[in-house]
Motif scaffolding. Structure first.
Motif, mmCIF file in Angstrom:
data_model
loop_
_atom_site.group_PDB
_atom_site.id
_atom_site.type_symbol
_atom_site.label_atom_id
_atom_site.label_comp_id
_atom_site.label_asym_id
_atom_site.label_seq_id
_atom_site.Cartn_x
_atom_site.Cartn_y
_atom_site.Cartn_z
ATOM 1 N N SER A 53 -10.433 -2.475 -1.729
ATOM 2 C CA SER A 53 -9.458 -1.840 -0.848
ATOM 3 C C SER A 53 -9.097 -0.423 -1.275
ATOM 4 O O SER A 53 -8.992 0.486 -0.439
ATOM 5 C CB SER A 53 -8.190 -2.697 -0.771
ATOM 6 O OG SER A 53 -7.283 -2.170 0.157
ATOM 7 N N ALA A 54 -8.886 -0.189 -2.551
ATOM 8 C CA ALA A 54 -8.487 1.149 -2.998
ATOM 9 C C ALA A 54 -9.578 2.168 -2.707
ATOM 10 O O ALA A 54 -9.294 3.290 -2.249
ATOM 11 C CB ALA A 54 -8.156 1.122 -4.490
ATOM 12 N N ALA A 55 -10.841 1.807 -2.957
ATOM 13 C CA ALA A 55 -11.947 2.727 -2.676
ATOM 14 C C ALA A 55 -12.065 2.995 -1.181
ATOM 15 O O ALA A 55 -12.363 4.124 -0.770
ATOM 16 C CB ALA A 55 -13.253 2.159 -3.218
ATOM 17 N N VAL A 56 -11.835 1.977 -0.369
ATOM 18 C CA VAL A 56 -11.891 2.158 1.083
ATOM 19 C C VAL A 56 -10.791 3.109 1.540
ATOM 20 O O VAL A 56 -11.020 4.004 2.364
ATOM 21 C CB VAL A 56 -11.787 0.801 1.796
ATOM 22 C CG1 VAL A 56 -11.672 0.982 3.307
ATOM 23 C CG2 VAL A 56 -12.998 -0.069 1.469
ATOM 24 N N CYS A 57 -9.572 2.942 1.020
ATOM 25 C CA CYS A 57 -8.461 3.833 1.385
ATOM 26 C C CYS A 57 -8.740 5.268 0.953
ATOM 27 O O CYS A 57 -8.442 6.221 1.692
ATOM 28 C CB CYS A 57 -7.158 3.331 0.774
ATOM 29 S SG CYS A 57 -6.545 1.788 1.485
ATOM 30 N N VAL A 111 -6.054 4.332 11.252
ATOM 31 C CA VAL A 111 -4.713 3.761 11.112
ATOM 32 C C VAL A 111 -4.459 3.536 9.624
ATOM 33 O O VAL A 111 -5.272 2.895 8.944
ATOM 34 C CB VAL A 111 -4.581 2.434 11.882
ATOM 35 C CG1 VAL A 111 -3.159 1.892 11.765
ATOM 36 C CG2 VAL A 111 -4.965 2.618 13.347
ATOM 37 N N SER A 112 -3.350 4.052 9.129
ATOM 38 C CA SER A 112 -3.037 3.895 7.708
ATOM 39 C C SER A 112 -1.548 3.612 7.535
ATOM 40 O O SER A 112 -0.734 3.955 8.401
ATOM 41 C CB SER A 112 -3.430 5.150 6.919
ATOM 42 O OG SER A 112 -2.728 6.275 7.390
ATOM 43 N N PHE A 113 -1.190 3.013 6.414
ATOM 44 C CA PHE A 113 0.201 2.667 6.129
ATOM 45 C C PHE A 113 0.329 2.329 4.656
ATOM 46 O O PHE A 113 -0.662 2.247 3.921
ATOM 47 C CB PHE A 113 0.641 1.457 6.973
ATOM 48 C CG PHE A 113 -0.195 0.226 6.750
ATOM 49 C CD1 PHE A 113 0.067 -0.644 5.695
ATOM 50 C CD2 PHE A 113 -1.269 -0.057 7.581
ATOM 51 C CE1 PHE A 113 -0.707 -1.763 5.470
ATOM 52 C CE2 PHE A 113 -2.053 -1.178 7.361
ATOM 53 C CZ PHE A 113 -1.776 -2.032 6.308
ATOM 54 N N ARG A 167 -1.639 0.313 -0.408
ATOM 55 C CA ARG A 167 -2.093 1.036 0.769
ATOM 56 C C ARG A 167 -2.948 0.139 1.650
ATOM 57 O O ARG A 167 -3.504 -0.855 1.203
ATOM 58 C CB ARG A 167 -2.918 2.259 0.369
ATOM 59 C CG ARG A 167 -2.135 3.383 -0.279
ATOM 60 C CD ARG A 167 -3.085 4.515 -0.647
ATOM 61 N NE ARG A 167 -4.060 4.098 -1.641
ATOM 62 C CZ ARG A 167 -5.181 4.782 -1.919
ATOM 63 N NH1 ARG A 167 -5.451 5.904 -1.250
ATOM 64 N NH2 ARG A 167 -6.007 4.353 -2.855
ATOM 65 N N GLY A 168 -3.066 0.543 2.894
ATOM 66 C CA GLY A 168 -3.945 -0.143 3.825
ATOM 67 C C GLY A 168 -4.393 0.823 4.895
ATOM 68 O O GLY A 168 -3.606 1.673 5.343
#
Length: 703
Positions: free
Chosen positions: A463-467, A532-534, A573-574
């Protein structure tokens, strides 16, 4: 020389993940100056001399013992009796007498007898039936003269009810899976593990500086160590390191509070274990951060996360592939990519979804070939995987599917993984929310793109690398629209809709469980992708929001609907990147807590519309699917951008392989002992132990 004793009672042969794990750790321990010793199941048979001492000590593996031998013998005898009666029944049914009886019942006995032997058999059968009819008539006459039948029937009925009433509680108590059954299983396993451990350390002496490592154990095994500690005072000279690799909570963190009371026996077991130590230094670990959170929630011991030991020879493939990414791109366009599934054919590992993946790929004409490891974990296999393997076996050669029906030894297993181009890991999302996957760790070390389920430890590791990748897109591509949560009118509905903007409180976007909070907006001119991020509120840790984007044309007709499950990064993060179709003019974006009914708070919600001259890859390293039927779409996404995913996977593997290796694991264990941390230390002890192996920890944080 100090000893490094590794105990794994599930090792029954050379090969498989249990032995591979042990071999890698023992090799690293030997390189660190320890004398390696391996304690295995008594069934272990080695093919020849091994580079460490092997002691066959344990009767039961992690899952044993099974039911008591008397019960299994009785069940086997009853099953054999049923089979014998059935065999006699069908033999009689299809014998000459049986066929004559069937013909007589059908009214076709006349003229059917064509031999003397059949005639004799028919007469004998008729005489037997005549005698039975006479006996039945005499019985009815006796009951008519002396009506005992109602009395006898009532006596037997009352006796049967008495026995059923008396046996009911005992049947419930002793039934398989009952509390008494589980306790009896625990006692048997605890006693056997204790006795076998006592005998083991009568053979292997312990001294100051020795280290005992148990990578897989259950509660009963841990309590069995207490008997060993009381029987052998030398156990206080060594340090003991225990890894727990099974989840104890079900669901996600918002549901954990309701399960705390049911885990009281486990909590008491850890407290009992620590209270009865007699000078032994015992350290507790898990191999994933979500598992560490679960065990530390018990408040009975201090747990830390340790690496997964992946062999160094998996890294060579990633280093070689990093030379020329264009070669990977040419291979993707000119040749069939190799898609593999590795592991047992089990339901919790999603094997039964593979026929759908193969069928969809063949129908779409994807240039792929498949190799699936297809050995069963139990005889005949579980129902769903057994049916799936039969379906795969029936496919024609044009589908290009190879099935490996036997467990793989170390070298064939390594060759299969290194020869792959994409590794499919369709594990059950709930079972693997916190549990680790050795195959996933090995694939990342080898720099292989992976397909994994959302809401799992595997997705969290990516997930962190994707963000970070999504953040980089903002600077690389032109933005044609940038909306914050306060710029939009949001609505939530849970049976009925709320007024617009009611949901906005202090720049936080409340999401009411599975009921989506959504907004509608017109598509900015020139937009080709939506990002889309949050960020999750700190109290919403462990949740995985779902993002649903509905695209409408000018006539407000739905043209595309995309659902994605995101979240899990270490900094909460997402983000999700979605492609916009050419005919889209209006959008509706919804956010929900897809895996839980608990409300969550989102902050820094952003909707960025990007303009790009080509389709952008949706992710890096691999792809994450929400539902199993999306496996084909994820595979096609990787094939369309294979050079990108391969390159990002190789880049990621450099830091990942520095942390997830056997040497890093041994350094963690040795570092814990050097600092003399106690099992009751909290977070300060964790930070101190981290400082003991700074290179490894920095590699982990970078990964």
């Amino acid at each position: 020389m100090a000893k490094f004793v590794l105990i794994d009672h599930s090792i029954s042969g050379v090969g498989g993940h249990y032995y591979e794990y042990a071999a890698r750790v023992l090799q690293a321990a030997a390189e660190s100056g320890y004398e390696p010793v391996l304690a295995t199941n008594r069934k272990f048979r080695d093919p020849g001399p091994l580079p460490w001492q092997v002691v066959r000590a344990y009767r039961y593996d992690f899952f044993e013992p099974g039911p008591p031998k008397l019960l299994t013998t009785t069940k086997s005898w009853l099953a054999a009796r049923r089979r014998l009666l059935a065999r006699w029944k069908y033999r009689l049914m299809f014998s000459r007498v049986g066929l004559l009886w069937l013909k007589k019942r059908e009214g076709a006995i006349d003229g059917a007898i064509s031999s003397r032997r059949l005639l004799v058999a028919a007469v004998a059968a008729e005489m037997c039936l005549y005698c039975l009819r006479m006996a039945r008539a005499l019985g009815r006459l006796s009951l008519a003269i002396m009506p005992l039948e109602p009395y006898v029937r009532n006596v037997f009925r009352a006796g049967r009810q008495l026995l059923a009433t008396a046996a009911g509680p005992w049947r419930a108590l002793l039934a398989n899976g009952s509390f008494v059954w589980r306790q009896a299983h625990c006692w048997r396993k605890r006693g056997a593990f204790a006795a076998d451990s006592v005998r083991l350390f009568q053979t292997v002496s312990l001294d100051h500086g020795d280290l005992v490592f148990i990578p897989t154990l259950a509660e009963a095994d841990m309590l069995g160590l207490l008997t060993l500690f009381r029987a052998n005072p030398d156990t206080a000279k060594a340090s003991w390191h225990l890894i727990f690799r099974r989840n104890i909570y079900q669901g996600r963190e918002p549901e954990f509070a309701g399960q705390d009371e049911s885990l009281r026996p486990l909590r008491n077991a850890f407290r009992q274990f620590q209270a009865q130590l007699s000078g032994q230094r015992v350290y507790f670990y898990t191999d994933t951060d979500p598992l560490t959170v679960q065990y530390n929630r018990l408040g009975a011991a201090s747990f830390r996360t340790v690496p997964i030991p992946v062999a160094a020879d998996y890294r060579a493939e990633a280093d070689a592939a990093s030379v020329d990414y264009n070669a990977a791109s040419r291979r993707a366009s000119e040749h069939s990519l190799h898609v593999v599934y590795i592991g047992d054919a089990r339901t919790e590992k999603g094997y039964h979804w593979l026929p759908h993946l193969v069928g969809d790929s063949f129908a779409a004409g994807l240039p792929v070939r498949f190799t699936f490891q297809s050995n069963f974990n139990i005889p005949q296999g579980e129902p769903a995987p057994a049916v799936a393997r039969t379906q795969l076996e029936a496919l024609p050669p044009s589908h290009r599917v190879e099935l490996l029906k036997h467990p793989l030894a170390s070298e064939p297993y390594r060759r299969l993984l290194l020869d792959s181009d994409v590794v499919v890991i369709p594990y059950d999302r709930d079972n693997y929310y916190a549990r680790s996957s050795g195959i996933f760790a090995e694939a990342l070390v080898a720099g292989k793109p992976v397909i994994v389920p959302a809401g799992t430890w595997m997705a969290t590791e990516l997930s962190a690398a994707v963000c970070d990748y999504h953040e980089s897109l903002r600077s690389q591509h032109r933005s044609v629209g940038d909306f914050r949560s306060c710029d939009l009118e949001w609505e939530s509905h849970q049976g009925k809709c709320a007024a617009p903007n009611e949901v906005l409180v202090r720049d936080r976007l409340p999401v009411l469980g599975r009921a989506p909070t959504y907004c509608s907006l017109d598509l900015p001119a020139g937009a080709t992708h939506l990002l889309v991020s949050f960020r999750l509120d700190g109290e919403s840790r462990g949740t995985f929001p779902g993002i649903t984007v509905e695209q409408f044309d000018g006539g407000r007709s739905l043209t595309r609907r995309t659902a994605t499950l995101v979240g899990g990064a270490s900094d909460e993060r997402g983000s999700a990147l979605l492609r916009i179709t050419a005919e889209t003019q209006h959008l509706r974006v919804g956010i929900s807590n897809s895996l839980s009914v608990a409300p969550i708070q989102l902050k820094d919600v952003r909707l960025d519309f990007l303009s790009a001259d080509r389709a952008l890859p949706a992710s890096v390293i691999g792809t994450v699917y929400t539902e199993p039927h999306q496996l084909f779409a994820q595979l096609r996404e990787i094939l369309n951008h294979y050079a990108h995913y391969r390159a990002s996977a190789v880049d990621f593997s450099r830091n990942w392989s520095r942390y997830h290796c056997a040497q890093a694991l041994v350094e963690h264990l040795v570092g814990s002992e050097r600092l003399r941390t106690t099992v009751s230390q909290a977070s300060s002890g964790v930070e101190a132990a981290d400082r003991a192996v700074p290179g490894v920890i920095s590699a982990r944080r970078a990964a």
